[in-house]
Design an enzyme around this catalytic site. Structure first.
Site, PDB file in Angstrom:
ATOM      1  CG  ASP A 151      -2.024  -1.002   1.156  1.00 34.34           C
ATOM      2  OD1 ASP A 151      -2.378  -1.403   0.036  1.00 34.34           O
ATOM      3  OD2 ASP A 151      -2.530  -1.403   2.220  1.00 34.34           O
ATOM      4  CE1 TYR A 406     -10.198  -1.427   0.715  1.00 31.68           C
ATOM      5  CE2 TYR A 406      -9.560   0.869   0.386  1.00 31.68           C
ATOM      6  CZ  TYR A 406      -9.402  -0.335   1.054  1.00 31.68           C
ATOM      7  OH  TYR A 406      -8.472  -0.437   2.049  1.00 31.68           O
TER       8      TYR A 406
END
Length: 469
Positions: A151, A406
């Site tokens: 990330d 997401y």
């Protein structure tokens, strides 16, 4: 005076008269043309108000000058006065959601230079909608795409393109960021961009293309923000940021920003125990956010933001059909509106919901365990009644055999109401698909509709065997 002098005098007088007449004709022609083309006159706006443009009626010697229609000449236009958005219109009443956009980034990556991304979102200004994502500093068909499951690296940047345009090599890199949020206040874009060391990251506030303010990590544990649009009302923008444990108590703060400058910071208050990755929408005169509890609850936290006095309240979505993943099956899941349900609360995924009177519209993965499939539906009483489970208007967005990720909300102002739209991240590559070394995504976008609609499934659609390794 002899005859020659008479001739010269008469000629001179005639020439003078002819010259004067010629100049008068030119003056008349210039005046006529000027009056003909100057069809509208714009007064300077006073007190930031738009003044109407009125036709000029000109009379000269009882001769009316009539303006011609259907000409190819560009008319002078009144300059538009740019105003802050206030989102004061009511929310649109909808029956469900209709397809709006799909960028097919992964399929296109099989034969083109497309960025490796994750954490996408959508936000709109007055005229257009834009898609954002956090790039990994590489295209997919590039050895740098190996191991892009991570990330937070210093090469990640916030990308911005018009909605529906994949992130190609010409894409603008707005800022350096491994966590972000963006919104338009009616005059310019605000970008909140977080990058740096996990224990000492920096959030930069970029407004109208210029860095205006910044803030450093306050808990030295991965400062992070929404990964979807922030919201601006009357020139004040608000964004939810968290610093601290992802599986324990963290420090969440709500920042208020005016033209890029932080003007106030409020701590989280209310009954929410853990708040991350909020999906926020205007609920005039305030802002409401549906977030992720990564510690205790699979029911989603609600954060209510008062834009006038900066006060904050929080709770949980009442619906017993909970929105996070992982979660219990629907028969055994619960929510009492005030507290985390302590049902598979550890871990989670960014998601969204929005209130509709006493009811709630929401989206979630179809799988209760994995980021697979995606569905939307309305829960009767889901905003006001604890543990309500009456579901209507269910739609499949991505079938259960395909991956999702997401999801988040964005709002679009129409002529008479504010519509709610959502996007779904369609993740491909690692960890699940180990044939390749990269992790990236495409998106699909739907918007609320008051009409009828059909059925379908809109997965990423790339054949992993066709993709660069």
């Amino acid at each position: 005076m002899n005859p020659n002098q008479k001739i010269i005098t008469i000629g001179s007088v005639s020439l003078t008269i002819a010259t004067v007449c010629f100049l008068m004709q030119i003056a008349i022609l210039v005046t006529t043309v000027t009056l003909h083309f100057k069809q509208y006159e714009c007064d300077s706006p006073a007190s930031n108000q738009v003044m109407p443009c009125e036709p000029i009626i000109i009379e000269r010697n009882i001769t009316e000058i009539v303006y011609l229609n259907n000409t190819t000449i560009d008319k002078e236009k009144c300059p538009k006065v740019v105003e802050y958005r206030n989102w004061s219109k009511p929310q649109c009443q909808i029956t469900g959601f209709a397809p709006f956009s799909k960028d097919n980034s992964i399929r296109l990556s099989a034969g083109g230079d497309i960025w490796v991304t994750r954490e996408p979102y959508v936000s709109c200004d007055h005229g257009k909608c834009y898609q954002f994502a956090l790039g990994q500093g590489t295209t997919l068909d590039n050895k740098h795409s190996n191991d892009t499951i991570h990330d937070r690296i210093p090469h990640r940047t916030l990308l911005m393109n018009e909605l529906g345009v994949p992130f190609h090599l010409g894409t603008r890199q707005v800022c350096i960021a491994w966590s972000s949020s963006s919104c338009h206040d009616g005059k310019a874009w605000l970008h909140v961009c977080i990058t740096g060391d996990d224990k000492n990251a920096t959030a930069s506030f970029i407004y109208d293309g210029r860095l205006v303010d910044s803030i450093g990590s306050w808990s030295q544990n991965i400062l992070r923000t929404q990964e979807s649009e922030c919201v601006c009302i009357n020139g004040t923008c608000t964004v939810v940021m968290t610093d601290g444990s992802a599986s324990g108590r963290a420090d969440t703060r709500i920042l208020f920003i005016e033209e890029g400058k932080i003007v106030h910071i409020s701590p989280l208050s209310g009954s929410a125990q853990h708040v991350e990755e909020c999906s926020c929408y205007p609920r005039y005169p305030g802002v409401r956010c549906i977030c992720r509890d990564n510690w205790k609850g699979s029911n989603r936290p609600v954060v209510d933001i008062n834009m006038e006095d900066y006060s904050i309240d929080s709770s949980y979505v009442c619906s017993g059909l909970v929105g996070d993943t992982p979660r219990n099956d629907d028969r055994s899941s619960n929510s009492n509106c005030r507290n985390p349900n302590n049902e598979r609360g550890n871990q989670g995924v960014k998601g969204w919901a929005f209130d509709n009177g006493d009811d709630v519209w929401m989206g979630r993965t179809i799988s209760k365990d994995l980021r697979s499939g995606y569905e939307t539906f309305k829960v009767i009483g889901g905003w006001s009644t604890p543990n309500s489970k009456s579901q209507i208007n269910r739609q499949v967005i991505v079938d259960s055999d395909n991956r999702s990720g997401y999801s988040g909300i964005f709002s679009v102002e129409g002529k008479s109401c504010i519509n709610r739209c959502f996007y779904v991240e369609l993740i491909r590559g690692r960890k699940q698909e180990t044939r390749v070394w990269w992790t990236s995504n495409s998106i699909v976008v739907f918007c609320g509709t008051s009409g009828t609609y059909g059925t379908g499934s809109w997965p990423d659609g790339a054949n992993i065997n066709f993709m660069p390794i």
